[in-house]
Design a protein around this motif. Structure first.
Motif, PDB file in Angstrom:
ATOM      1  N   PHE A 133      11.007  -4.297  -6.594  1.00 33.39           N
ATOM      2  CA  PHE A 133      10.443  -4.170  -8.053  1.00 33.39           C
ATOM      3  C   PHE A 133       9.411  -3.981  -8.455  1.00 33.39           C
ATOM      4  O   PHE A 133       9.379  -4.603  -9.088  1.00 33.39           O
ATOM      5  CB  PHE A 133      11.266  -5.565  -8.082  1.00 33.39           C
ATOM      6  CG  PHE A 133      11.269  -6.760  -6.987  1.00 33.39           C
ATOM      7  CD1 PHE A 133       9.191  -7.369  -7.390  1.00 33.39           C
ATOM      8  CD2 PHE A 133      11.385  -7.920  -6.511  1.00 33.39           C
ATOM      9  CE1 PHE A 133       8.394  -7.751  -6.651  1.00 33.39           C
ATOM     10  CE2 PHE A 133      10.550  -8.290  -5.770  1.00 33.39           C
ATOM     11  CZ  PHE A 133       9.420  -8.912  -6.053  1.00 33.39           C
TER      12      PHE A 133
ATOM     13  N   LYS B 192      -8.373 -19.802  -9.797  1.00 34.08           N
ATOM     14  CA  LYS B 192      -6.716 -20.130  -8.882  1.00 34.08           C
ATOM     15  C   LYS B 192      -6.255 -18.639  -8.579  1.00 34.08           C
ATOM     16  O   LYS B 192      -7.019 -17.411  -8.651  1.00 34.08           O
ATOM     17  CB  LYS B 192      -6.552 -19.792 -10.062  1.00 34.08           C
ATOM     18  CG  LYS B 192      -4.071 -20.158 -10.033  1.00 34.08           C
ATOM     19  CD  LYS B 192      -4.330 -20.286 -11.505  1.00 34.08           C
ATOM     20  CE  LYS B 192      -4.158 -19.220 -12.115  1.00 34.08           C
ATOM     21  NZ  LYS B 192      -3.527 -19.383 -13.446  1.00 34.08           N
TER      22      LYS B 192
ATOM     23  N   GLY C 288       1.682 -18.515  -8.976  1.00 34.41           N
ATOM     24  CA  GLY C 288       2.592 -19.000  -8.757  1.00 34.41           C
ATOM     25  C   GLY C 288       3.913 -17.843  -8.621  1.00 34.41           C
ATOM     26  O   GLY C 288       4.771 -18.069  -8.151  1.00 34.41           O
ATOM     27  N   GLY C 289       2.638 -16.485  -8.240  1.00 29.74           N
ATOM     28  CA  GLY C 289       3.512 -15.439  -8.186  1.00 29.74           C
ATOM     29  C   GLY C 289       4.326 -15.810  -6.757  1.00 29.74           C
ATOM     30  O   GLY C 289       4.170 -16.361  -5.830  1.00 29.74           O
ATOM     31  N   GLY C 290       5.096 -14.618  -6.345  1.00 33.14           N
ATOM     32  CA  GLY C 290       5.741 -14.186  -4.695  1.00 33.14           C
ATOM     33  C   GLY C 290       6.978 -14.987  -5.182  1.00 33.14           C
ATOM     34  O   GLY C 290       8.067 -14.852  -3.815  1.00 33.14           O
TER      35      GLY C 290
ATOM     36  N   GLU D  99       9.973 -14.967  -7.218  1.00 39.67           N
ATOM     37  CA  GLU D  99      11.563 -13.534  -6.710  1.00 39.67           C
ATOM     38  C   GLU D  99      12.115 -15.407  -7.171  1.00 39.67           C
ATOM     39  O   GLU D  99      11.803 -15.573  -8.282  1.00 39.67           O
ATOM     40  CB  GLU D  99      11.192 -13.039  -6.016  1.00 39.67           C
ATOM     41  CG  GLU D  99       9.805 -12.274  -4.710  1.00 39.67           C
ATOM     42  CD  GLU D  99       8.553 -12.332  -5.628  1.00 39.67           C
ATOM     43  OE1 GLU D  99       8.564 -12.271  -6.979  1.00 39.67           O
ATOM     44  OE2 GLU D  99       7.819 -11.166  -5.651  1.00 39.67           O
TER      45      GLU D  99
ATOM     46  N   ASN E 188       1.289 -23.397  -9.414  1.00 33.79           N
ATOM     47  CA  ASN E 188       2.396 -23.135 -11.130  1.00 33.79           C
ATOM     48  C   ASN E 188       3.893 -22.562  -9.614  1.00 33.79           C
ATOM     49  O   ASN E 188       3.396 -22.134  -8.862  1.00 33.79           O
ATOM     50  CB  ASN E 188       1.715 -21.939 -11.483  1.00 33.79           C
ATOM     51  CG  ASN E 188       0.654 -23.078 -11.711  1.00 33.79           C
ATOM     52  OD1 ASN E 188       0.499 -23.788 -12.479  1.00 33.79           O
ATOM     53  ND2 ASN E 188       0.012 -21.458 -12.617  1.00 33.79           N
TER      54      ASN E 188
ATOM     55  N   ILE F   3       6.343 -20.523 -14.959  1.00 32.90           N
ATOM     56  CA  ILE F   3       6.317 -18.808 -15.167  1.00 32.90           C
ATOM     57  C   ILE F   3       7.575 -18.449 -15.165  1.00 32.90           C
ATOM     58  O   ILE F   3       7.524 -17.582 -13.719  1.00 32.90           O
ATOM     59  CB  ILE F   3       5.059 -18.498 -14.914  1.00 32.90           C
ATOM     60  CG1 ILE F   3       3.930 -19.401 -15.528  1.00 32.90           C
ATOM     61  CG2 ILE F   3       4.267 -16.834 -16.090  1.00 32.90           C
ATOM     62  CD1 ILE F   3       3.042 -19.355 -13.867  1.00 32.90           C
TER      63      ILE F   3
ATOM     64  N   PRO G 176      10.506 -11.788 -16.950  1.00 35.52           N
ATOM     65  CA  PRO G 176      10.931 -10.746 -16.502  1.00 35.52           C
ATOM     66  C   PRO G 176      10.916  -9.640 -15.980  1.00 35.52           C
ATOM     67  O   PRO G 176       9.925  -9.418 -15.737  1.00 35.52           O
ATOM     68  CB  PRO G 176      11.175 -10.454 -18.056  1.00 35.52           C
ATOM     69  CG  PRO G 176       9.804 -10.709 -18.464  1.00 35.52           C
ATOM     70  CD  PRO G 176       9.663 -11.885 -18.025  1.00 35.52           C
TER      71      PRO G 176
ATOM     72  N   PHE H 144      10.402  -5.782 -15.515  1.00 43.79           N
ATOM     73  CA  PHE H 144      10.590  -4.570 -15.472  1.00 43.79           C
ATOM     74  C   PHE H 144      10.710  -3.925 -14.471  1.00 43.79           C
ATOM     75  O   PHE H 144      10.384  -3.072 -13.590  1.00 43.79           O
ATOM     76  CB  PHE H 144       8.659  -4.703 -16.528  1.00 43.79           C
ATOM     77  CG  PHE H 144       7.704  -5.285 -16.961  1.00 43.79           C
ATOM     78  CD1 PHE H 144       7.930  -4.449 -18.151  1.00 43.79           C
ATOM     79  CD2 PHE H 144       8.082  -6.602 -16.941  1.00 43.79           C
ATOM     80  CE1 PHE H 144       7.386  -5.158 -19.409  1.00 43.79           C
ATOM     81  CE2 PHE H 144       7.511  -6.971 -18.146  1.00 43.79           C
ATOM     82  CZ  PHE H 144       7.189  -6.844 -19.372  1.00 43.79           C
TER      83      PHE H 144
ATOM     84  N   LYS I  93       5.001 -21.650 -19.151  1.00 46.24           N
ATOM     85  CA  LYS I  93       4.010 -20.790 -20.007  1.00 46.24           C
ATOM     86  C   LYS I  93       5.392 -19.569 -20.271  1.00 46.24           C
ATOM     87  O   LYS I  93       5.579 -19.408 -19.099  1.00 46.24           O
ATOM     88  CB  LYS I  93       3.013 -20.129 -18.943  1.00 46.24           C
ATOM     89  CG  LYS I  93       2.137 -19.207 -19.647  1.00 46.24           C
ATOM     90  CD  LYS I  93       1.102 -19.134 -18.249  1.00 46.24           C
ATOM     91  CE  LYS I  93       0.286 -19.702 -17.670  1.00 46.24           C
ATOM     92  NZ  LYS I  93      -0.566 -19.318 -17.143  1.00 46.24           N
TER      93      LYS I  93
ATOM     94  N   TYR J 243      -5.165  -6.818 -16.404  1.00 44.26           N
ATOM     95  CA  TYR J 243      -3.724  -6.227 -15.440  1.00 44.26           C
ATOM     96  C   TYR J 243      -3.170  -5.593 -15.062  1.00 44.26           C
ATOM     97  O   TYR J 243      -2.515  -5.568 -15.638  1.00 44.26           O
ATOM     98  CB  TYR J 243      -2.803  -8.154 -17.032  1.00 44.26           C
ATOM     99  CG  TYR J 243      -1.514  -8.678 -15.421  1.00 44.26           C
ATOM    100  CD1 TYR J 243      -1.726  -9.556 -15.181  1.00 44.26           C
ATOM    101  CD2 TYR J 243      -0.066  -7.868 -16.228  1.00 44.26           C
ATOM    102  CE1 TYR J 243      -1.321 -10.154 -14.032  1.00 44.26           C
ATOM    103  CE2 TYR J 243       0.334  -8.834 -15.084  1.00 44.26           C
ATOM    104  CZ  TYR J 243       0.012  -9.304 -14.195  1.00 44.26           C
ATOM    105  OH  TYR J 243       1.015 -10.530 -13.891  1.00 44.26           O
TER     106      TYR J 243
HETATM  107  O1  V47 Z   1       4.803 -11.756  -8.191  1.00 46.92           O
HETATM  108  C1  V47 Z   1       5.789  -8.072  -9.353  1.00 46.92           C
HETATM  109  C2  V47 Z   1       6.389 -10.512 -10.631  1.00 46.92           C
HETATM  110  C3  V47 Z   1       4.342 -11.707 -10.273  1.00 46.92           C
HETATM  111  C4  V47 Z   1       7.540  -7.198 -10.721  1.00 46.92           C
HETATM  112  O2  V47 Z   1       0.666 -19.091 -12.014  1.00 46.92           O
HETATM  113  C5  V47 Z   1       7.241  -8.043 -11.167  1.00 46.92           C
HETATM  114  O3  V47 Z   1      -0.353 -19.006 -14.208  1.00 46.92           O
HETATM  115  C6  V47 Z   1       8.083  -8.155 -13.181  1.00 46.92           C
HETATM  116  O4  V47 Z   1       2.804 -14.595 -10.565  1.00 46.92           O
HETATM  117  N1  V47 Z   1       8.897  -6.716 -13.295  1.00 46.92           N
HETATM  118  C7  V47 Z   1       2.704 -11.845 -10.357  1.00 46.92           C
HETATM  119  N2  V47 Z   1       7.766  -8.942 -11.961  1.00 46.92           N
HETATM  120  C8  V47 Z   1       2.426 -12.363 -11.522  1.00 46.92           C
HETATM  121  C9  V47 Z   1       2.330 -14.206 -12.099  1.00 46.92           C
HETATM  122  C10 V47 Z   1       1.847 -15.191 -12.549  1.00 46.92           C
HETATM  123  C11 V47 Z   1       1.289 -14.026 -14.145  1.00 46.92           C
HETATM  124  C12 V47 Z   1       0.792 -14.886 -14.999  1.00 46.92           C
HETATM  125  C13 V47 Z   1       0.339 -15.979 -14.569  1.00 46.92           C
HETATM  126  C14 V47 Z   1       1.115 -16.902 -13.151  1.00 46.92           C
HETATM  127  C15 V47 Z   1       0.369 -18.605 -13.016  1.00 46.92           C
HETATM  128  C16 V47 Z   1       1.359 -16.571 -13.043  1.00 46.92           C
HETATM  129  O5  V47 Z   1       4.682 -10.149 -11.006  1.00 46.92           O
HETATM  130  C17 V47 Z   1       4.778 -11.349  -8.905  1.00 46.92           C
HETATM  131  C18 V47 Z   1       5.561 -10.725  -9.262  1.00 46.92           C
HETATM  132  O6  V47 Z   1       6.451 -11.621  -8.251  1.00 46.92           O
HETATM  133  N3  V47 Z   1       6.320  -8.723 -10.293  1.00 46.92           N
HETATM  134  N4  V47 Z   1       6.374  -6.406 -10.154  1.00 46.92           N
HETATM  135  C19 V47 Z   1       8.036  -5.334 -12.193  1.00 46.92           C
HETATM  136  N5  V47 Z   1       8.278  -5.198 -12.319  1.00 46.92           N
END
Ligand code: V47
Length: 466
Positions: A92, A163, A206-208, A210, A245, A347, A350, A352, A387, A416
């Motif tokens: 993704f 963060k 909060g990433g990763g 999925e 997060n 958070i 969606p 992309f 969020k 970003y």
């Molecule tokens: O870990 C990767 C996701 C995350 C795609 O903690 C995708 O405040 C959509 O975690 N389409 C990073 N999403 C973003 C994230 C985040 C963003 C804003 C605030 C906070 C916070 C955390 O984006 C990745 C992954 O899960 N991601 N590819 C995609 N094609």
């Protein structure tokens, strides 16, 4: 059965404003949600399947107003992606590059320092730092990055919160620091987090995450850590007093029930964190609801290995955890006087499709995004904040989301790299005035917060938390 993931969104029932208030099943869910009872996975499915999407939004809005009144948060922040070189190739993801690929980059310490200076000069309260699993950087790079930024902030008299690092990166760092032991995963994670915290790390994004589901994991991000390790990292972070997060990346090959299971696992992990902070579970559900809920979540609890009482923040009189505050008198004990070490925010992200290996799929529609965000607010009854990340949702959609359960739209961001809306460049900056206007237009009072959701008192570029 959920529609096939490749089916066009027209396969779903079309909600219209005329359906408002026409689904009697929502009445019982509204009563449960507003009295602070935990919704079941079946309730979650009803919220997903009802044609009355506006009814779902209305319930989420009522809960959100109960928790936050008419306040909506934004922050002044700066994102830094230190490297897009990644050992993984998640289907993704359009962000990752391999070493030597066109567009591959890694910031050296000078450019990290330059970014930190710019952030601080512009009055940022937070730097949000994540990157790929860089196989060529040594362990020392990471604490050095923290120290570099912390020292620049200190010299400037700024309380900037760093963060940084998703759970996936933390596990990678334990491996490159040679502290990772399969037999005791938490030990390596603890070592890494403690070192980074000592060097200036303030919180985890909060990433990763999925979608916590093995089928989705194996099909889309096979080499990445599974949910158990993601949860381990957040558990240890909470034990060390770091707030974190959580995200959910939905709308690709996932099914709606899998999203609900993801939310169930997260709220159990939060039950555990809140119990550690002295919150007690108070069971207000009737016996039949309890029995059904236990039945449907037993296997999930076993998967996640989490045992804690049900703790909701939506019950009348339950205080929201506030860092720095004394424990509320209604809490059982004062295990953590600073009340830190819990999930702050969910958070919903969606999917992309553009530029990813899953480009042939439809991303989620606007209404599916609204609905998923509203459902996250209702299912995650123990997460203080929801969020609507305007970068991924668009600012226009984030305004709608403020009326459907969100209380936060993130911040000024500036750069970003992970996703780009409509082919825009990675320069995705907005002004404080734009954020404030968007919030006011949606009917809320804009409040600038720091990373820990404390109100910011600001005079131009200098600020402090109230
Ligand atoms: O870990 C990767 C996701 C995350 C795609 O903690 C995708 O405040 C959509 O975690 N389409 C990073 N999403 C973003 C994230 C985040 C963003 C804003 C605030 C906070 C916070 C955390 O984006 C990745 C992954 O899960 N991601 N590819 C995609 N094609």
């Amino acid at each position: 059965m959920t529609a096939s993931p490749t089916a066009p969104p027209t396969a779903l029932p079309t909600p219209t404003a005329r359906s408002l208030g026409t689904d009697p099943r929502l009445d019982a869910i509204r009563d449960k949600a507003l009295s602070g009872q935990r919704l079941s996975l079946d309730d979650g499915m009803t919220l997903y399947e009802t044609p009355d999407v506006w009814g779902v939004c209305e319930i989420a809005d009522a809960v959100r107003r109960k928790l936050h009144g008419d306040v909506a948060y934004f922050n002044i922040n700066r994102h830094l992606n230190y490297s897009n070189v990644c050992a993984l190739s998640c289907k993704f993801c359009e962000f990752f590059r391999k070493k030597g690929d066109e567009g591959a980059y890694t910031h050296d310490m000078e450019s990290v320092a330059a970014e930190a200076r710019k952030a601080i000069e512009n009055g940022a309260t937070e730097m949000h730092i994540v990157g790929g699993l860089q196989p060529y950087l040594p362990w020392d790079y990471y604490p050095e990055m923290m120290r570099t930024i912390r020292d620049i902030a200190r010299d400037a008299g700024s309380q900037l919160n760093i963060k940084a690092f998703t759970a996936v990166e933390i596990v990678h760092l334990a491996k490159i620091a040679k502290k990772y032991k399969k037999s005791d995963r938490q030990a390596g994670i603890r070592w890494v987090l403690q070192e980074l915290k000592d060097a200036g790390l303030g919180s985890l994004p909060g990433g990763g995450a999925e979608v916590f589901d093995d089928r989705v994991h194996d099909e889309t991000h096979r080499s990445k850590i599974r949910s158990d390790e993601w949860l381990d990292v957040h558990l240890v972070a909470h034990e060390l007093g770091l707030n974190t997060n959580a995200t959910i990346l939905y709308g690709h090959i996932d099914q709606r029930r899998e999203r609900l299971v993801h939310m169930e696992i997260l709220r159990r992990a939060q039950d555990q964190a809140l119990e550690r902070l002295g919150y007690t579970g108070e069971e207000t559900a009737d016996e039949e609801t309890k029995r059904r809920r236990d039945e449907e979540t037993e296997s999930i609890a076993a998967i996640a290995g989490i045992t804690a009482p049900v703790i909701t923040l939506t019950r009348p009189g339950v205080p929201l955890p506030t860092p720095g505050a004394s424990p509320a008198s209604s809490l059982r004990n004062s295990v953590s006087p600073s009340l830190s070490g819990y999930f702050q925010t969910i958070i919903p992200l969606p999917f992309f499709p553009d530029g990813s290996e899953l480009e042939h799929l439809y991303g989620p529609s606007g209404l599916e995004n609204l609905r998923t965000l509203a459902i996250a607010r209702l299912m995650l009854d123990n997460f203080p904040h929801v969020k609507a990340f305007w970068i991924m949702q668009t600012l226009a959609m984030a305004q709608h989301m403020l009326q459907c359960g969100a209380d936060d739209i993130d911040g000024t961001v500036v750069w970003y790299d992970i996703t780009k809306v409509g082919g825009s460049s990675t320069h995705q900056e907005t002004t404080v005035l734009d954020l404030q206007r968007a919030i006011r237009e949606a009917g809320f009072e804009p409040v600038e917060r720091d990373t820990l959701y404390r109100r910011v008192e600001r005079e131009g570029k200098s600020w402090r938390v109230g």
